[in-house]
Design a protein around this motif. Structure first.
Motif, PDB file in Angstrom:
ATOM      1  N   CYS A 109      14.052   0.503   7.181  1.00 43.72           N
ATOM      2  CA  CYS A 109      12.800   0.043   7.791  1.00 43.72           C
ATOM      3  C   CYS A 109      11.936  -0.607   6.718  1.00 43.72           C
ATOM      4  O   CYS A 109      11.680   0.006   5.682  1.00 43.72           O
ATOM      5  CB  CYS A 109      12.083   1.222   8.427  1.00 43.72           C
ATOM      6  SG  CYS A 109      10.496   0.790   9.137  1.00 43.72           S
ATOM      7  N   ARG A 110      11.506  -1.825   6.957  1.00 37.95           N
ATOM      8  CA  ARG A 110      10.657  -2.536   6.000  1.00 37.95           C
ATOM      9  C   ARG A 110       9.288  -2.808   6.617  1.00 37.95           C
ATOM     10  O   ARG A 110       9.210  -3.141   7.801  1.00 37.95           O
ATOM     11  CB  ARG A 110      11.300  -3.887   5.618  1.00 37.95           C
ATOM     12  CG  ARG A 110      12.661  -3.734   4.957  1.00 37.95           C
ATOM     13  CD  ARG A 110      12.544  -3.177   3.549  1.00 37.95           C
ATOM     14  NE  ARG A 110      13.806  -2.638   3.090  1.00 37.95           N
ATOM     15  CZ  ARG A 110      14.777  -3.349   2.548  1.00 37.95           C
ATOM     16  NH1 ARG A 110      14.634  -4.649   2.396  1.00 37.95           N
ATOM     17  NH2 ARG A 110      15.901  -2.789   2.159  1.00 37.95           N
ATOM     18  N   VAL A 111       8.257  -2.676   5.801  1.00 39.52           N
ATOM     19  CA  VAL A 111       6.914  -3.085   6.231  1.00 39.52           C
ATOM     20  C   VAL A 111       6.608  -4.435   5.612  1.00 39.52           C
ATOM     21  O   VAL A 111       6.838  -4.636   4.413  1.00 39.52           O
ATOM     22  CB  VAL A 111       5.846  -2.054   5.791  1.00 39.52           C
ATOM     23  CG1 VAL A 111       4.435  -2.554   6.142  1.00 39.52           C
ATOM     24  CG2 VAL A 111       6.091  -0.705   6.458  1.00 39.52           C
ATOM     25  N   ALA A 121       4.185  -2.907   0.183  1.00 41.96           N
ATOM     26  CA  ALA A 121       4.897  -3.567   1.278  1.00 41.96           C
ATOM     27  C   ALA A 121       5.265  -4.988   0.876  1.00 41.96           C
ATOM     28  O   ALA A 121       4.654  -5.562  -0.028  1.00 41.96           O
ATOM     29  CB  ALA A 121       4.022  -3.597   2.531  1.00 41.96           C
ATOM     30  N   GLU A 122       6.240  -5.539   1.580  1.00 36.51           N
ATOM     31  CA  GLU A 122       6.574  -6.946   1.362  1.00 36.51           C
ATOM     32  C   GLU A 122       5.496  -7.805   2.020  1.00 36.51           C
ATOM     33  O   GLU A 122       4.894  -7.390   3.005  1.00 36.51           O
ATOM     34  CB  GLU A 122       7.898  -7.284   2.062  1.00 36.51           C
ATOM     35  CG  GLU A 122       9.092  -6.525   1.550  1.00 36.51           C
ATOM     36  CD  GLU A 122      10.350  -6.829   2.372  1.00 36.51           C
ATOM     37  OE1 GLU A 122      10.339  -7.738   3.220  1.00 36.51           O
ATOM     38  OE2 GLU A 122      11.340  -6.130   2.151  1.00 36.51           O
ATOM     39  N   ILE A 140       8.368  -3.620  10.365  1.00 39.45           N
ATOM     40  CA  ILE A 140       7.033  -3.295  10.862  1.00 39.45           C
ATOM     41  C   ILE A 140       6.073  -4.339  10.313  1.00 39.45           C
ATOM     42  O   ILE A 140       5.970  -4.519   9.093  1.00 39.45           O
ATOM     43  CB  ILE A 140       6.577  -1.890  10.419  1.00 39.45           C
ATOM     44  CG1 ILE A 140       7.573  -0.832  10.899  1.00 39.45           C
ATOM     45  CG2 ILE A 140       5.171  -1.595  10.965  1.00 39.45           C
ATOM     46  CD1 ILE A 140       7.197   0.595  10.493  1.00 39.45           C
ATOM     47  N   CYS A 141       5.411  -5.041  11.210  1.00 39.38           N
ATOM     48  CA  CYS A 141       4.462  -6.091  10.808  1.00 39.38           C
ATOM     49  C   CYS A 141       3.064  -5.494  10.816  1.00 39.38           C
ATOM     50  O   CYS A 141       2.577  -5.045  11.860  1.00 39.38           O
ATOM     51  CB  CYS A 141       4.529  -7.267  11.772  1.00 39.38           C
ATOM     52  SG  CYS A 141       6.155  -8.032  11.865  1.00 39.38           S
ATOM     53  N   ALA A 142       2.427  -5.479   9.647  1.00 38.22           N
ATOM     54  CA  ALA A 142       1.106  -4.860   9.513  1.00 38.22           C
ATOM     55  C   ALA A 142       0.055  -5.896   9.139  1.00 38.22           C
ATOM     56  O   ALA A 142       0.381  -7.019   8.765  1.00 38.22           O
ATOM     57  CB  ALA A 142       1.162  -3.757   8.458  1.00 38.22           C
TER      58      ALA A 142
END
Ligand code: UDP
Length: 173
Positions: A109-111, A121-122, A140-142
């Motif tokens: 899982c990547r943010v 986060a990236e 996950i788009c933040a």
């Protein structure tokens, strides 16, 4: 397998309220863990999943502005609150996804954030997000769209279009 699901690539919009559960504010770890279990299950089955998280359980720009704050400043605080939720979801998904990928490995899982904060986060990079999805990683788009005066619902629609999702599903309380 994904064939059994109607949609191959889905954007899940989780409102902040969804994470607050019965607490009504902040992050309820039990709710986050339950959501993560369900997410791990559908990703195990081959669905590609992007998640846009809201922040209303922590801070909303309009509420700050109603209290006299500069609206843009308040909206940036709102966007930062989505990052807290994203990190909580990432943590829960990684725990729920241990050994749960289709091949028995861990679900990754990547943010990615619309406002850069590279230590945690990236940055949001569309092509990289697409690559993660193709590899079965949850993205996950933040930080919403990265712009004040918008909401995370707008961000959900935007990311769903950019990431060529087949459907948007909204989870709220
Ligand atoms: N926000 C923003 N730009 C965006 C997305 C969100 O300024 O592109 C701010 C806005 O202040 C908003 C807050 O972040 O109130 C939290 O997002 P939202 O209210 O959409 O969260 P949700 O209702 O889904 O929990």
């Amino acid at each position: 397998m994904a064939e059994e699901y109607r949609y191959k690539r889905v954007l899940l919009k989780l409102s902040g309220e969804a994470l607050a559960g019965d607490l009504g504010y902040g992050i309820d770890p039990k709710v986050v863990d339950d959501l993560a279990d369900e997410i791990a299950e559908i990703v195990h089955d081959g669905v590609q999943l992007a998640v846009v998280v809201g922040g209303g359980n922590i801070f909303r720009g309009v509420a700050g502005a109603a209290g006299g704050m500069d609206r843009a400043q308040a909206d940036y605080m709102g966007m930062l609150s989505t990052v807290l939720n994203a990190l909580a979801m990432q943590d829960a998904i990684e725990r729920a996804g241990m050994g749960k990928a289709a091949d028995g490995s861990d679900i990754q899982c990547r943010v990615q954030t619309a406002i850069e904060m590279r230590q945690i986060a990236e940055p949001y990079i569309r092509r990289r997000a697409l690559r993660h999805l193709e590899k079965g990683r949850i993205v996950i788009c933040a930080a919403g769209t990265g712009n004040p005066y918008f909401t995370t619902d707008t961000a959900a629609a935007l990311r769903a279009m950019e990431l060529k999702c087949d459907a948007i599903i909204k989870g709220t309380k």
